[in-house]
Design a protein around this motif. Structure first.
Motif, PDB file in Angstrom:
ATOM      1  N   ALA A 167      19.416   6.111  68.116  1.00  0.00           N
ATOM      2  CA  ALA A 167      20.329   7.239  67.935  1.00  0.00           C
ATOM      3  C   ALA A 167      20.954   7.157  66.547  1.00  0.00           C
ATOM      4  O   ALA A 167      21.344   6.080  66.089  1.00  0.00           O
ATOM      5  CB  ALA A 167      21.422   7.204  68.995  1.00  0.00           C
ATOM      6  N   PHE A 168      21.037   8.307  65.909  1.00  0.00           N
ATOM      7  CA  PHE A 168      21.659   8.425  64.592  1.00  0.00           C
ATOM      8  C   PHE A 168      22.867   9.336  64.734  1.00  0.00           C
ATOM      9  O   PHE A 168      22.745  10.475  65.179  1.00  0.00           O
ATOM     10  CB  PHE A 168      20.673   9.004  63.569  1.00  0.00           C
ATOM     11  N   LEU A 169      24.030   8.810  64.371  1.00  0.00           N
ATOM     12  CA  LEU A 169      25.273   9.561  64.465  1.00  0.00           C
ATOM     13  C   LEU A 169      25.525  10.263  63.137  1.00  0.00           C
ATOM     14  O   LEU A 169      25.335   9.671  62.074  1.00  0.00           O
ATOM     15  CB  LEU A 169      26.440   8.629  64.795  1.00  0.00           C
ATOM     16  N   ARG A 170      25.948  11.511  63.213  1.00  0.00           N
ATOM     17  CA  ARG A 170      26.186  12.296  62.011  1.00  0.00           C
ATOM     18  C   ARG A 170      27.658  12.227  61.611  1.00  0.00           C
ATOM     19  O   ARG A 170      28.547  12.378  62.444  1.00  0.00           O
ATOM     20  CB  ARG A 170      25.797  13.754  62.249  1.00  0.00           C
TER      21      ARG A 170
ATOM     22  N   LYS B 277      31.240   0.137  64.011  1.00  0.00           N
ATOM     23  CA  LYS B 277      30.041  -0.102  64.812  1.00  0.00           C
ATOM     24  C   LYS B 277      30.332  -0.828  66.129  1.00  0.00           C
ATOM     25  O   LYS B 277      29.645  -0.591  67.120  1.00  0.00           O
ATOM     26  CB  LYS B 277      28.955  -0.788  63.998  1.00  0.00           C
ATOM     27  N   ASP B 278      31.351  -1.678  66.182  1.00  0.00           N
ATOM     28  CA  ASP B 278      31.695  -2.321  67.459  1.00  0.00           C
ATOM     29  C   ASP B 278      32.205  -1.294  68.467  1.00  0.00           C
ATOM     30  O   ASP B 278      31.914  -1.392  69.663  1.00  0.00           O
ATOM     31  CB  ASP B 278      32.733  -3.418  67.248  1.00  0.00           C
ATOM     32  N   ALA B 279      32.949  -0.305  67.981  1.00  0.00           N
ATOM     33  CA  ALA B 279      33.436   0.768  68.857  1.00  0.00           C
ATOM     34  C   ALA B 279      32.284   1.676  69.287  1.00  0.00           C
ATOM     35  O   ALA B 279      32.246   2.148  70.430  1.00  0.00           O
ATOM     36  CB  ALA B 279      34.526   1.575  68.156  1.00  0.00           C
ATOM     37  N   VAL B 280      31.338   1.917  68.384  1.00  0.00           N
ATOM     38  CA  VAL B 280      30.145   2.697  68.737  1.00  0.00           C
ATOM     39  C   VAL B 280      29.395   1.988  69.855  1.00  0.00           C
ATOM     40  O   VAL B 280      29.026   2.589  70.866  1.00  0.00           O
ATOM     41  CB  VAL B 280      29.223   2.903  67.512  1.00  0.00           C
ATOM     42  N   LYS B 281      29.186   0.692  69.678  1.00  0.00           N
ATOM     43  CA  LYS B 281      28.458  -0.095  70.685  1.00  0.00           C
ATOM     44  C   LYS B 281      29.162  -0.024  72.043  1.00  0.00           C
ATOM     45  O   LYS B 281      28.511   0.196  73.075  1.00  0.00           O
ATOM     46  CB  LYS B 281      28.338  -1.546  70.225  1.00  0.00           C
TER      47      LYS B 281
ATOM     48  N   GLU C 229      22.345  -2.235  70.167  1.00  0.00           N
ATOM     49  CA  GLU C 229      22.491  -2.873  68.865  1.00  0.00           C
ATOM     50  C   GLU C 229      22.883  -1.793  67.859  1.00  0.00           C
ATOM     51  O   GLU C 229      22.513  -0.636  68.015  1.00  0.00           O
ATOM     52  CB  GLU C 229      21.168  -3.487  68.389  1.00  0.00           C
ATOM     53  N   THR C 230      23.613  -2.210  66.828  1.00  0.00           N
ATOM     54  CA  THR C 230      23.923  -1.290  65.727  1.00  0.00           C
ATOM     55  C   THR C 230      23.425  -1.911  64.427  1.00  0.00           C
ATOM     56  O   THR C 230      23.197  -3.113  64.357  1.00  0.00           O
ATOM     57  CB  THR C 230      25.434  -1.018  65.625  1.00  0.00           C
TER      58      THR C 230
ATOM     59  N   GLY D 218      26.314   4.578  61.612  1.00  0.00           N
ATOM     60  CA  GLY D 218      25.951   5.267  62.845  1.00  0.00           C
ATOM     61  C   GLY D 218      24.487   5.172  63.202  1.00  0.00           C
ATOM     62  O   GLY D 218      23.840   6.188  63.468  1.00  0.00           O
ATOM     63  N   ASN D 219      23.947   3.968  63.235  1.00  0.00           N
ATOM     64  CA  ASN D 219      22.565   3.716  63.637  1.00  0.00           C
ATOM     65  C   ASN D 219      22.614   2.823  64.873  1.00  0.00           C
ATOM     66  O   ASN D 219      23.147   1.723  64.810  1.00  0.00           O
ATOM     67  CB  ASN D 219      21.801   3.003  62.519  1.00  0.00           C
ATOM     68  N   VAL D 220      22.045   3.305  65.983  1.00  0.00           N
ATOM     69  CA  VAL D 220      22.191   2.597  67.250  1.00  0.00           C
ATOM     70  C   VAL D 220      20.847   2.518  67.971  1.00  0.00           C
ATOM     71  O   VAL D 220      20.152   3.525  68.103  1.00  0.00           O
ATOM     72  CB  VAL D 220      23.189   3.323  68.184  1.00  0.00           C
ATOM     73  N   ARG D 221      20.528   1.336  68.457  1.00  0.00           N
ATOM     74  CA  ARG D 221      19.366   1.137  69.324  1.00  0.00           C
ATOM     75  C   ARG D 221      19.898   0.915  70.729  1.00  0.00           C
ATOM     76  O   ARG D 221      20.863   0.175  70.923  1.00  0.00           O
ATOM     77  CB  ARG D 221      18.586  -0.102  68.863  1.00  0.00           C
TER      78      ARG D 221
END
Length: 177
Positions: free
Chosen positions: A6-9, A21-25, A37-38, A43-46
């Protein structure tokens, strides 16, 4: 479970769109993502997900991000195979190009007539090549003075987020297996 990237804009731009990125995860995990994983803070997430619909997964993540951050975070999802294909397309599209190479990742696949419009918008020093849901922007030495930008891509092709080719290739190597 299927694996997605996932790519966040437009996160971590300015003071009002912070999303470390920790909050995204944590938000992805709260939305049901597993093995999250980030990579870097753009904003790059697996993730692994039981959801099979790309659109449904994007909507689920966007709802989770809005709830967590209080602002909308458009999210663009690819499979590992799709990401590998984008990285491979870069070789073909940029053959002989020595300037900067960015990739605008699209939420939806564009219609052929608008692809022609975007590709025709290029100049001798700035070229756009579209492959599926990715627009390869082949630019001169300075991205910040380019006229062919992600904003131009979005104007014609809809929601997109931009990454430099180094990030796309790194993610394809790390997560595209």
């Amino acid at each position: 479970m299927a694996t997605y990237i996932a790519f966040l804009r437009a996160v971590n731009l300015g003071a009002n769109r912070k999303f470390p990125k920790d909050a995204v995860k944590a938000a992805v995990e709260a939305a049901g993502g597993a093995r999250v994983e980030t990579y870097i803070n753009t904003g790059n997430v697996r993730l692994d997900s039981s959801l099979r619909s790309r659109a449904r997964l994007e909507a689920t993540l966007e709802e989770a991000f809005l709830a967590d951050r209080g602002f909308e975070v458009p999210t663009i999802v690819f499979t590992p195979a799709e990401l590998r294909e984008i990285a491979e397309d870069a070789k073909r599209f940029a053959d002989g190009h020595e300037g900067r190479h960015y990739v605008s990742l699209l939420k939806e696949e564009p219609a052929p007539d608008v692809v022609e419009l975007v590709e025709a918008a290029g100049t001798a020093g700035e070229v756009a090549r579209v492959g599926g849901r990715a627009v390869h922007l082949l630019l001169g030495p300075d991205y910040h003075t380019a006229t062919l930008t992600n904003a131009v891509v979005e104007k014609h092709l809809g929601i997109a987020t931009n990454r430099n080719l180094t990030v796309v290739r790194t993610l394809a190597e790390r997560w595209g297996a």
